[in-house]
Scaffold this motif. Structure first.
Motif, short mmCIF file in Angstrom:
data_model
loop_
_atom_site.label_atom_id
_atom_site.label_comp_id
_atom_site.label_asym_id
_atom_site.label_seq_id
_atom_site.Cartn_x
_atom_site.Cartn_y
_atom_site.Cartn_z
N LEU A 16 15.63 67.29 -50.17
CA LEU A 16 15.90 66.06 -49.42
C LEU A 16 15.06 64.91 -49.96
O LEU A 16 15.50 63.76 -49.99
N LEU A 17 13.85 65.23 -50.41
CA LEU A 17 13.01 64.19 -51.01
C LEU A 17 13.63 63.66 -52.30
O LEU A 17 13.55 62.46 -52.60
N VAL A 18 14.25 64.58 -53.06
CA VAL A 18 14.93 64.15 -54.29
C VAL A 18 16.06 63.17 -53.94
O VAL A 18 16.22 62.12 -54.57
N ILE A 19 16.82 63.52 -52.89
CA ILE A 19 17.89 62.62 -52.44
C ILE A 19 17.30 61.28 -52.03
O ILE A 19 17.76 60.21 -52.45
N ALA A 20 16.23 61.35 -51.24
CA ALA A 20 15.61 60.12 -50.73
C ALA A 20 15.15 59.21 -51.87
O ALA A 20 15.24 57.98 -51.78
N SER A 21 14.70 59.84 -52.97
CA SER A 21 14.17 59.04 -54.08
C SER A 21 15.26 58.21 -54.74
O SER A 21 14.99 57.24 -55.43
N LEU A 22 16.53 58.58 -54.52
CA LEU A 22 17.64 57.86 -55.15
C LEU A 22 18.13 56.70 -54.29
O LEU A 22 18.96 55.90 -54.73
N ILE A 23 17.65 56.63 -53.06
CA ILE A 23 18.18 55.65 -52.11
C ILE A 23 17.26 54.43 -52.02
O ILE A 23 16.05 54.57 -51.92
N SER A 24 17.88 53.25 -52.08
CA SER A 24 17.07 52.03 -52.11
C SER A 24 16.72 51.57 -50.70
O SER A 24 17.38 51.91 -49.72
N ASP A 25 15.66 50.78 -50.62
CA ASP A 25 15.16 50.27 -49.34
C ASP A 25 16.23 49.47 -48.60
O ASP A 25 16.96 48.69 -49.20
N GLY A 26 16.28 49.70 -47.30
CA GLY A 26 17.16 48.90 -46.45
C GLY A 26 18.64 49.19 -46.61
O GLY A 26 19.48 48.47 -46.08
N ALA A 27 18.98 50.28 -47.33
CA ALA A 27 20.39 50.59 -47.58
C ALA A 27 21.08 51.07 -46.31
O ALA A 27 20.44 51.52 -45.36
N ARG A 28 22.39 50.98 -46.32
CA ARG A 28 23.20 51.58 -45.25
C ARG A 28 23.57 52.98 -45.69
O ARG A 28 24.22 53.16 -46.73
N VAL A 29 23.16 53.96 -44.90
CA VAL A 29 23.28 55.36 -45.30
C VAL A 29 24.04 56.16 -44.25
O VAL A 29 23.75 56.04 -43.06
N LEU A 30 25.00 56.97 -44.70
CA LEU A 30 25.66 57.92 -43.81
C LEU A 30 25.32 59.32 -44.30
O LEU A 30 25.63 59.68 -45.44
N ASP A 31 24.65 60.10 -43.44
CA ASP A 31 24.29 61.48 -43.79
C ASP A 31 25.29 62.42 -43.12
O ASP A 31 25.29 62.56 -41.89
N VAL A 32 26.16 63.00 -43.93
CA VAL A 32 27.23 63.84 -43.39
C VAL A 32 26.72 65.28 -43.33
O VAL A 32 26.39 65.87 -44.36
N ARG A 45 11.90 56.00 -41.76
CA ARG A 45 10.46 55.75 -41.71
C ARG A 45 9.97 55.13 -43.02
O ARG A 45 9.20 54.20 -43.02
N THR A 46 10.45 55.67 -44.16
CA THR A 46 9.85 55.25 -45.43
C THR A 46 10.64 54.15 -46.13
O THR A 46 10.09 53.44 -46.95
N LYS A 47 11.93 54.00 -45.79
CA LYS A 47 12.73 53.03 -46.52
C LYS A 47 13.47 52.05 -45.64
O LYS A 47 14.32 51.28 -46.12
N SER A 48 13.21 52.11 -44.33
CA SER A 48 13.85 51.19 -43.39
C SER A 48 15.36 51.12 -43.59
O SER A 48 15.94 50.03 -43.53
N VAL A 49 15.97 52.25 -43.83
CA VAL A 49 17.43 52.22 -44.02
C VAL A 49 18.12 52.03 -42.67
O VAL A 49 17.53 52.28 -41.61
N ASP A 50 19.37 51.58 -42.72
CA ASP A 50 20.24 51.57 -41.56
C ASP A 50 21.02 52.88 -41.63
O ASP A 50 22.01 52.97 -42.34
N GLY A 51 20.51 53.89 -40.97
CA GLY A 51 21.03 55.24 -41.17
C GLY A 51 21.87 55.76 -40.02
O GLY A 51 21.60 55.49 -38.87
N ARG A 52 22.92 56.50 -40.38
CA ARG A 52 23.77 57.16 -39.38
C ARG A 52 23.95 58.60 -39.82
O ARG A 52 23.90 58.90 -41.01
N GLY A 53 24.21 59.45 -38.85
CA GLY A 53 24.46 60.84 -39.17
C GLY A 53 25.70 61.36 -38.51
O GLY A 53 26.10 60.89 -37.45
N ILE A 54 26.34 62.32 -39.18
CA ILE A 54 27.43 63.09 -38.57
C ILE A 54 26.99 64.54 -38.60
O ILE A 54 26.52 65.02 -39.65
#
Lengths: 209, 404
Positions: A16-32, A45-54
């Motif tokens: 999951l950390l590897v995935i996180a390293s690819l995501i830019s700060d403040g991005a809109r993220v959907l975790d399926v 917490r670390t990248k202030s993303v706008d995150g949603r989950g399914i």
């Protein structure tokens, strides 16, 4: 309550950390298939993303919402179609593709709703898996595929080369592939054939072409 | 005139008096705080009618912070009222959401400023058919205009304007309260930071309209209803209203809850009596529910408010494309349903979630396992309270609200 984004003891899984390293700060993220929301929490917490989950399991959803995350109960096979094109910067599908009913359709939806789809899979081409079936004559069980054949939710297992081929057929662009060991540590392997034999999981960054 | 209120409003926040000219009259009596809007501030209703000179009754709990960012509007259900935590002055019973709202509770009044307004058309101090029409000096009765959920929300917005609250931190409500939440988020997205529609729907179903019609016919079939003018005759359609409540009450429970609570147990007797007394405990329970209800609720209010629910259809107002009701919505949503709720089943909540997803809205959705039926949102449901608290906590951090 110790704050909704309080750190979890032991941190999060390395993959999951590897995935996180690819995501830019403040991005809109959907975790399926976000499970208990560990990745979303980390990203928030670390990248202030706008995150949603399914998440399929209601218990996982309730746990995520109780932690202050935006999570809905839903199914990768049926619920991705609701989202508009390009709604997210990243859609993450971590160790879930093999449990979907229609992986091709799910991949197409992911690259439709997000600019980048980050997909990780357990590699069924790994030598231990091959040996287990070839010599042992039994359905393989590994760290990443821990359930016996009759109890596993994994109905569409594939190898790294299988997923590469599917993307080519489906006009899905592969931006990046990373080969990971069972702990999620990146392995430096140059050839796809070697990687298909030696890495236990793989991470793909996909885009609509 | 300054509103006298039981709860304290932050001392550095003066209630705006320039919002209305002349300022709405504020009074405080057994109904708590009341605001009267003068002839210069008529309320335009969906029906086309206008309501001139109307009063809204409300309660507040906790303190409004200096930048007025911690206000939560709680929208009550069909037969609820503004007494969320404190005793209802008619019944003396504790507030309807005392379990959830209060200092240190899920909706923590040490952190949030909570407002609950008696709905327009209600009978707990806000203008409704049981109040006197200032133009005639007689009770409104059926001359009161038919109102909608959107009208109720417009009237609430007037109260918030008066309190100087531009944006709500959250608007929360169950059942008809949830309809108001959806209407708030749809009509005033810039005034709502987060929204929690609970056990509700974007439209009243045919089955729900049918149950409401049974209730209304029971009231209107009561001789003492007198074509709605019972107050002029100093009578009340008690039997009809009680039957309406009994029928509705069944829809708030579940088969499993009725079986667990009553089964076929007999009421204070060894055997059936071959008569029409309340032989069964469930009958006795329903009769009791009916009889206490008529002490606190006005029959015509029941007609008007059930009608408002029947008319609610957020999709129809947006060419049957529900997502258009939430176009580019900036609001954070938490949609909540209960497994045994057959009045507003989980599929109704899913429909809301699908529409919000179509707008890529920020939405959480939880279905709570419960056998208590529709009323579960009023009852002790730890999982529900935990997820609601988690959602509010997450939203509060993003809104920059300090912990108490």
């Amino acid at each position: 309550m110790t704050g909704f984004l309080a750190g979890r003891p032991g941190g999060i899984r390395v993959d999951l950390l590897v995935i996180a390293s690819l995501i830019s700060d403040g991005a809109r993220v959907l975790d399926v298939g976000c499970g208990d929301g560990a990745l979303l929490e980390h990203l928030t917490r670390t990248k202030s993303v706008d995150g949603r989950g399914i998440e399929l399991s209601q218990a996982g959803v309730n746990a995520g919402v109780a932690r202050g995350l935006s999570v809905i109960q839903g199914d990768a096979d049926t619920d991705l179609k609701d989202y508009p094109d390009g709604a997210f910067d990243y859609a993450v599908l971590s160790q879930t593709l093999q449990a979907t009913r229609n992986p091709k359709r799910v991949l197409e939806q992911l690259v439709r709703i997000a600019r980048n789809a980050i997909v990780t899979i357990p590699n069924f081409g790994h030598w231990r898996v091959r040996l287990s079936l070839a010599l042992g004559g039994r359905m393989p069980m590994t760290d990443l595929l821990a359930e016996p054949w009759y109890a596993t939710p994994n109905i569409h297992l594939c190898t790294i080369r299988d997923l590469t081929a599917l993307c080519r057929e489906s006009a899905i662009g592969i931006e990046q592939v990373r080969f990971l060991d069972s702990q999620g540590q990146t392995m430096s392997l140059r050839s796809l054939r070697f990687a298909n034999l030696l890495s236990e999981q793989a991470l793909f960054v996909l885009r609509r072409t | 005139m300054r509103v006298r209120n039981r709860a304290t409003i932050g001392e550095n926040v003066a209630i705006s008096e320039s919002a209305a000219s002349p300022a709405p009259g504020g009074t405080s009596d057994s109904f708590g705080a009341r605001l009267t809007f003068g002839p210069d501030r008529p309320l335009r209703l969906d029906s086309g009618a206008g309501l001139v000179g109307y009063t809204m009754a409300y309660q507040t709990y906790g303190r409004l912070n200096a930048d007025r960012s911690n206000a939560i509007l709680i929208c009550h259900a069909l037969t609820g009222d503004q007494y969320v935590t404190d005793a209802n002055p008619y019944t003396g019973r504790r507030g309807w959401w005392d379990l959830v709202v209060g200092p240190g509770k899920v909706i923590d009044t040490d952190r949030y400023f909570v407002i609950c307004v008696n709905v327009l058309g209600g009978c707990m101090g806000s203008t409704g058919p049981g109040e006197v029409n200032p133009a005639t000096g007689r009770p409104w009765a059926l001359t009161f205009p038919v109102i909608t959920i959107a009208d109720m929300v417009r009237a609430q917005a007037m109260v918030l304007d008066h309190l100087g609250i531009q944006q709500l931190f959250c608007v929360i409500g169950g059942s008809m309260g949830g309809m108001q939440v959806l209407q708030w988020a749809s009509a005033y997205p810039e005034r709502v930071f987060s929204a929690v529609p609970i056990a509700t729907s974007v439209r009243h179903s045919a089955q729900n309209i049918a149950f409401h019609e049974v209730g209304r016919q029971a009231i209107m079939g009561d001789r003492d209803w007198r074509d709605g003018n019972y107050l002029d005759h100093d009578v009340r359609p008690r039997a009809g209203l009680a039957v309406a409540r009994m029928a509705a009450h069944i829809t708030y429970l579940s088969e499993a809850a009725l079986r667990r609570k009553f089964g076929r147990k007999l009421q204070n007797r060894e055997r059936i009596t071959y008569g029409f007394d309340a032989d069964f405990q469930v009958e006795s329970y329903l009769r009791h529910q009916g009889s206490i209800f008529v002490e606190r609720f006005d029959a015509n209010s029941y007609l008007y408010i059930t009608r408002a629910m029947d008319y609610f259809d957020l999709a129809a107002e947006h060419d049957e494309v529900l997502s258009r009701a939430f176009r580019r919505t900036p609001v954070r949503y938490c949609v909540i349903s209960f497994t045994s709720d057959w009045l507003f089943p989980t599929r109704d909540s899913r429909e809301i979630v699908h529409a919000l997803n179509a707008e890529a809205a920020n939405v959480s959705f939880v279905e709570i396992e419960s056998d208590k039926g529709h009323d579960a949102f009023l009852l002790k449901e730890p999982e529900f309270h935990k997820t609601l608290g988690g959602f509010l906590g997450g939203a509060a951090e993003r809104r920059g609200l300090k912990k108490p």
